[in-house]
Design an enzyme around this catalytic site. Structure first.
Site, mmCIF file in Angstrom:
data_model
loop_
_atom_site.group_PDB
_atom_site.id
_atom_site.type_symbol
_atom_site.label_atom_id
_atom_site.label_comp_id
_atom_site.label_asym_id
_atom_site.label_seq_id
_atom_site.Cartn_x
_atom_site.Cartn_y
_atom_site.Cartn_z
ATOM 1 N N LYS A 181 0.840 -1.221 0.000
ATOM 2 C CA LYS A 181 0.000 0.000 0.000
ATOM 3 C C LYS A 181 0.864 1.257 0.000
ATOM 4 O O LYS A 181 0.699 2.147 -0.837
ATOM 5 C CB LYS A 181 -0.905 -0.011 1.238
ATOM 6 C CG LYS A 181 -1.581 1.324 1.514
ATOM 7 C CD LYS A 181 -2.492 1.266 2.709
ATOM 8 C CE LYS A 181 -1.885 1.651 4.025
ATOM 9 N NZ LYS A 181 -1.597 3.087 4.208
ATOM 10 N N ASN A 182 1.779 1.341 0.947
ATOM 11 C CA ASN A 182 2.501 2.605 1.114
ATOM 12 C C ASN A 182 3.473 2.888 -0.029
ATOM 13 O O ASN A 182 3.689 4.041 -0.408
ATOM 14 C CB ASN A 182 3.227 2.633 2.468
ATOM 15 C CG ASN A 182 2.241 2.801 3.617
ATOM 16 O OD1 ASN A 182 1.075 3.105 3.400
ATOM 17 N ND2 ASN A 182 2.698 2.600 4.840
ATOM 18 N N CYS A 223 -5.069 13.353 13.060
ATOM 19 C CA CYS A 223 -4.750 11.982 12.687
ATOM 20 C C CYS A 223 -4.976 11.060 13.867
ATOM 21 O O CYS A 223 -4.753 11.428 15.011
ATOM 22 C CB CYS A 223 -3.302 11.894 12.229
ATOM 23 S SG CYS A 223 -2.915 10.248 11.716
ATOM 24 N N ARG A 260 0.901 14.522 13.361
ATOM 25 C CA ARG A 260 1.607 14.268 12.099
ATOM 26 C C ARG A 260 1.809 15.592 11.374
ATOM 27 O O ARG A 260 1.115 15.902 10.408
ATOM 28 C CB ARG A 260 0.823 13.269 11.246
ATOM 29 C CG ARG A 260 0.821 11.904 11.873
ATOM 30 C CD ARG A 260 0.088 10.901 11.070
ATOM 31 N NE ARG A 260 0.931 10.268 10.069
ATOM 32 C CZ ARG A 260 0.502 9.281 9.280
ATOM 33 N NH1 ARG A 260 -0.736 8.852 9.383
ATOM 34 N NH2 ARG A 260 1.311 8.741 8.399
ATOM 35 N N PRO A 261 2.799 16.370 11.840
ATOM 36 C CA PRO A 261 3.031 17.662 11.197
ATOM 37 C C PRO A 261 3.538 17.489 9.767
ATOM 38 O O PRO A 261 3.952 16.395 9.369
ATOM 39 C CB PRO A 261 4.109 18.306 12.079
ATOM 40 C CG PRO A 261 4.718 17.204 12.862
ATOM 41 C CD PRO A 261 3.726 16.090 12.931
ATOM 42 N N LEU A 269 8.300 19.405 7.774
ATOM 43 C CA LEU A 269 9.521 18.960 7.089
ATOM 44 C C LEU A 269 9.288 18.797 5.584
ATOM 45 O O LEU A 269 10.207 19.001 4.783
ATOM 46 C CB LEU A 269 10.045 17.669 7.715
ATOM 47 C CG LEU A 269 10.399 17.794 9.209
ATOM 48 C CD1 LEU A 269 10.789 16.453 9.819
ATOM 49 C CD2 LEU A 269 11.523 18.812 9.424
ATOM 50 N N ASP A 327 4.536 0.479 12.384
ATOM 51 C CA ASP A 327 3.273 -0.094 11.900
ATOM 52 C C ASP A 327 3.050 -1.522 12.407
ATOM 53 O O ASP A 327 1.924 -2.016 12.365
ATOM 54 C CB ASP A 327 3.238 -0.090 10.360
ATOM 55 C CG ASP A 327 2.978 1.306 9.803
ATOM 56 O OD1 ASP A 327 2.683 2.222 10.593
ATOM 57 O OD2 ASP A 327 3.072 1.479 8.577
ATOM 58 N N ARG A 354 -9.055 -0.084 4.100
ATOM 59 C CA ARG A 354 -8.163 0.883 3.446
ATOM 60 C C ARG A 354 -6.814 0.262 3.140
ATOM 61 O O ARG A 354 -6.126 0.679 2.218
ATOM 62 C CB ARG A 354 -7.923 2.090 4.359
ATOM 63 C CG ARG A 354 -9.008 3.117 4.306
ATOM 64 C CD ARG A 354 -8.714 4.256 5.219
ATOM 65 N NE ARG A 354 -7.394 4.832 4.967
ATOM 66 C CZ ARG A 354 -6.896 5.861 5.641
ATOM 67 N NH1 ARG A 354 -7.606 6.433 6.582
ATOM 68 N NH2 ARG A 354 -5.703 6.314 5.372
HETATM 69 C C1 UD1 Z 1 4.708 6.752 6.750
HETATM 70 C C2 UD1 Z 1 3.713 5.625 6.592
HETATM 71 C C3 UD1 Z 1 3.225 5.151 7.949
HETATM 72 C C4 UD1 Z 1 4.421 4.775 8.819
HETATM 73 C C5 UD1 Z 1 5.409 5.924 8.896
HETATM 74 C C6 UD1 Z 1 6.683 5.563 9.646
HETATM 75 C C7 UD1 Z 1 2.641 6.059 4.482
HETATM 76 C C8 UD1 Z 1 1.409 6.462 3.770
HETATM 77 N N1 UD1 Z 1 2.592 6.092 5.801
HETATM 78 O O1 UD1 Z 1 4.034 7.842 7.361
HETATM 79 O O2 UD1 Z 1 2.398 4.004 7.757
HETATM 80 O O3 UD1 Z 1 3.953 4.468 10.124
HETATM 81 O O4 UD1 Z 1 5.802 6.324 7.566
HETATM 82 O O5 UD1 Z 1 7.312 4.467 9.062
HETATM 83 O O6 UD1 Z 1 3.617 5.667 3.867
HETATM 84 N N2 UD1 Z 1 7.334 14.369 11.199
HETATM 85 C C9 UD1 Z 1 7.535 15.706 11.498
HETATM 86 N N3 UD1 Z 1 7.363 16.625 10.505
HETATM 87 C C10 UD1 Z 1 7.027 16.278 9.235
HETATM 88 C C11 UD1 Z 1 6.838 14.910 8.934
HETATM 89 C C12 UD1 Z 1 6.994 13.981 9.943
HETATM 90 O O7 UD1 Z 1 7.850 16.050 12.640
HETATM 91 O O8 UD1 Z 1 6.899 17.162 8.386
HETATM 92 C C13 UD1 Z 1 7.487 13.356 12.270
HETATM 93 C C14 UD1 Z 1 6.185 12.597 12.548
HETATM 94 O O9 UD1 Z 1 5.365 13.303 13.450
HETATM 95 C C15 UD1 Z 1 6.708 11.306 13.128
HETATM 96 C C16 UD1 Z 1 8.029 11.093 12.388
HETATM 97 O O10 UD1 Z 1 8.365 12.350 11.805
HETATM 98 O O11 UD1 Z 1 6.959 11.469 14.490
HETATM 99 C C17 UD1 Z 1 7.995 10.062 11.313
HETATM 100 O O12 UD1 Z 1 6.906 10.313 10.446
HETATM 101 P P1 UD1 Z 1 7.018 9.963 8.891
HETATM 102 O O13 UD1 Z 1 8.154 9.025 8.681
HETATM 103 O O14 UD1 Z 1 7.018 11.232 8.119
HETATM 104 O O15 UD1 Z 1 5.662 9.181 8.632
HETATM 105 P P2 UD1 Z 1 4.718 9.288 7.366
HETATM 106 O O16 UD1 Z 1 5.510 9.470 6.135
HETATM 107 O O17 UD1 Z 1 3.630 10.272 7.657
#
Ligand code: UD1
Length: 422
Positions: free
Chosen positions: A22-23, A117, A122-123, A126, A306, A399
């Site tokens: 999926k991802n 979320c 989930r900011p 970045l 996950d 989903r």
């Molecule tokens: C993706 C996966 C999700 C998985 C996660 C971690 C998809 C659709 N989802 O989510 O299933 O659990 O990777 O392997 O692929 N963060 C910030 N700022 C940002 C972005 C992220 O602070 O702009 C933080 C998040 O709050 C979190 C950490 O970074 O604490 C990791 O998140 P991230 O790796 O970005 O997860 P996703 O890409 O949203």
């Protein structure tokens, strides 16, 4: 509304085939917006997240449709709309990832801010930082992120936090930029490295070194290609956990062991027999009561967040006490209150759970709090005494899991779906 009824207590036996990830698929669908011409994706999981992402892509004026049950065609020769509305982003956060590709292609893009979320904060700071570093200007408002540029330029992007989505966005944003981009402290999850493989096949120039730095040399144009979506490591791990919970003996087919090594190592530590067959299958066999062991989630190649809900569920009936530390998201223990109603002995705070194993869980009526928490409750139900009724009013589970009920019944699990009467 989907509800699941599970009659627990039977060991699972047989073979189960994994679907495409999926991802990875969602990231590549967003990435395909960089490609002029037709992209054909095979082994695509036919799940609602993919249908929703197809709608997002259609809303940009791009043709995206299934041409056979697991083959998706996307033709992004032209992108005629640059705005992604809230009705899409609110359904699925991964749709935010179209921002970078549309911005790179069109010079202007706007995506509604994702709302709250169910697995914690989930900011998107970045993601935005990466695109700004490449030279994009932002018009930020409370409801959307709107960006524009007069030519993106390669740069150095350093992440303080390892982010999968942010890294994907930095890559898609820089493929067509002028010159070289370096992404320091990049995520190296398969969801990133396979996206790189796809983009390179489409004509991008992306390399990575052993220090987790990714180097992208901008090219003028990417073209549509054919690409097979590899297996879903989280789905495969979910079936491993089902077998472990029920003291079953199953074969999980079509996997890449390296993509699951931290998870598989942990399974052996708690007493699950894991044999890799022909480098692409797993035999999973659990006979005795599992042993408690502590767990800390981490970025790849560490134990994936996950899979934490399924692992915590396995610990509820293991012998001994385990401490589970969730390091990636701060709202990922909501399923535990439902496990407690099944008789589990767990205490938890935002990021830590202490689980004292009990002999068995008992089926009750529950509600799925999120996607992975929901399948963890199915895992609990398969191992529990009696009948579990799991309500999933938000459709979280469908989903992310293709043919879940058929796959579980195919390995002798007793599960069915039913609709509410009213
Ligand atoms: C993706 C996966 C999700 C998985 C996660 C971690 C998809 C659709 N989802 O989510 O299933 O659990 O990777 O392997 O692929 N963060 C910030 N700022 C940002 C972005 C992220 O602070 O702009 C933080 C998040 O709050 C979190 C950490 O970074 O604490 C990791 O998140 P991230 O790796 O970005 O997860 P996703 O890409 O949203």
């Amino acid at each position: 509304m989907k509800n699941f009824e599970i009659i627990g207590g039977s060991p699972l036996f047989g073979k189960v085939q994994t679907s495409g990830s999926k991802n990875i698929c969602l990231a590549i669908m967003a990435g395909s917006l960089l490609c002029k011409g037709k992209t054909t994706l095979t082994n695509v999981p036919h799940i609602t997240d993919v249908d929703n992402m197809s709608k997002v892509i259609n809303s940009l004026g791009v043709k995206c449709e299934f041409v056979s049950p697991n083959t998706l065609e996307i033709d992004a020769t032209e992108i005629t709309n640059v705005v992604t509305e809230y009705k899409y982003v609110s359904k699925m956060r991964a749709s935010f990832n179209v921002l970078g590709p549309v911005l790179a292609r069109k010079g202007h893009a706007a995506v509604s801010r994702p709302g709250g979320c169910n697995i914690g904060d989930r900011p998107i700071d970045l993601h935005v930082l990466a695109l700004k570093k490449l030279g994009a200007r932002t018009i930020e408002s409370s409801d959307k992120i709107e960006m524009s540029h007069n030519g993106l330029v390669g740069t150095i992007i350093g992440f303080d936090t390892v982010t999968v989505g942010g890294t994907q966005h930095a890559i898609t944003g820089s493929c067509l930029a002028k010159g070289e981009t370096q992404i320091i402290n990049a995520a190296i999850e398969p969801e990133v490295t396979v996206l790189i493989d796809f983009l390179n096949k489409a004509g991008a120039d992306i390399r990575r070194d052993k220090q987790n730095t990714i180097y992208i040399t901008g090219v003028k144009e990417l073209k549509g290609v054919e690409f097979r979506i590899p297996f879903d490591r989280i789905e495969a791990g979910t079936y491993v956990s089902f077998a472990a919970m029920t003291k079953g003996d199953i074969i999980v087919e079509d996997i890449v062991p390296y993509h699951m090594s931290a998870f598989l190592y942990k399974m052996t530590e708690i007493g699950v027999g894991i044999d890799v067959i022909d480098d692409n299958k797993l035999r999973v066999k659990a006979t005795d009561r599992l042993k408690a062991a502590n767990l800390s989630t981490a970025v790849f190649p560490g134990f994936p967040t996950d899979m934490q809900p399924a692992y915590t569920t396995l610990m509820t009936t293991a012998s001994g006490v385990s401490r589970i530390t969730e390091n990636i998201f701060n709202g990922r223990f909501k399923f535990i209150s439902e496990l407690q109603r099944m008789g589990a002995n767990c205490d938890y705070t935002t990021n830590t759970a202490i689980v004292t194993g009990v002999r068995s869980l008992t089926g009750v009526e529950m509600v799925a709090p999120d996607l992975r928490g929901g399948t963890a409750l199915i895992c609990a139900g398969l191992g529990a005494k009696g009948v579990t009724k799991l309500h999933d009013p938000n459709g979280f589970i469908i989903r992310g899991y293709e043919n879940l009920v058929d796959k579980i019944t195919g390995i002798q699990g007793k599960i069915r779906t039913y609709e509410d009467q009213d």
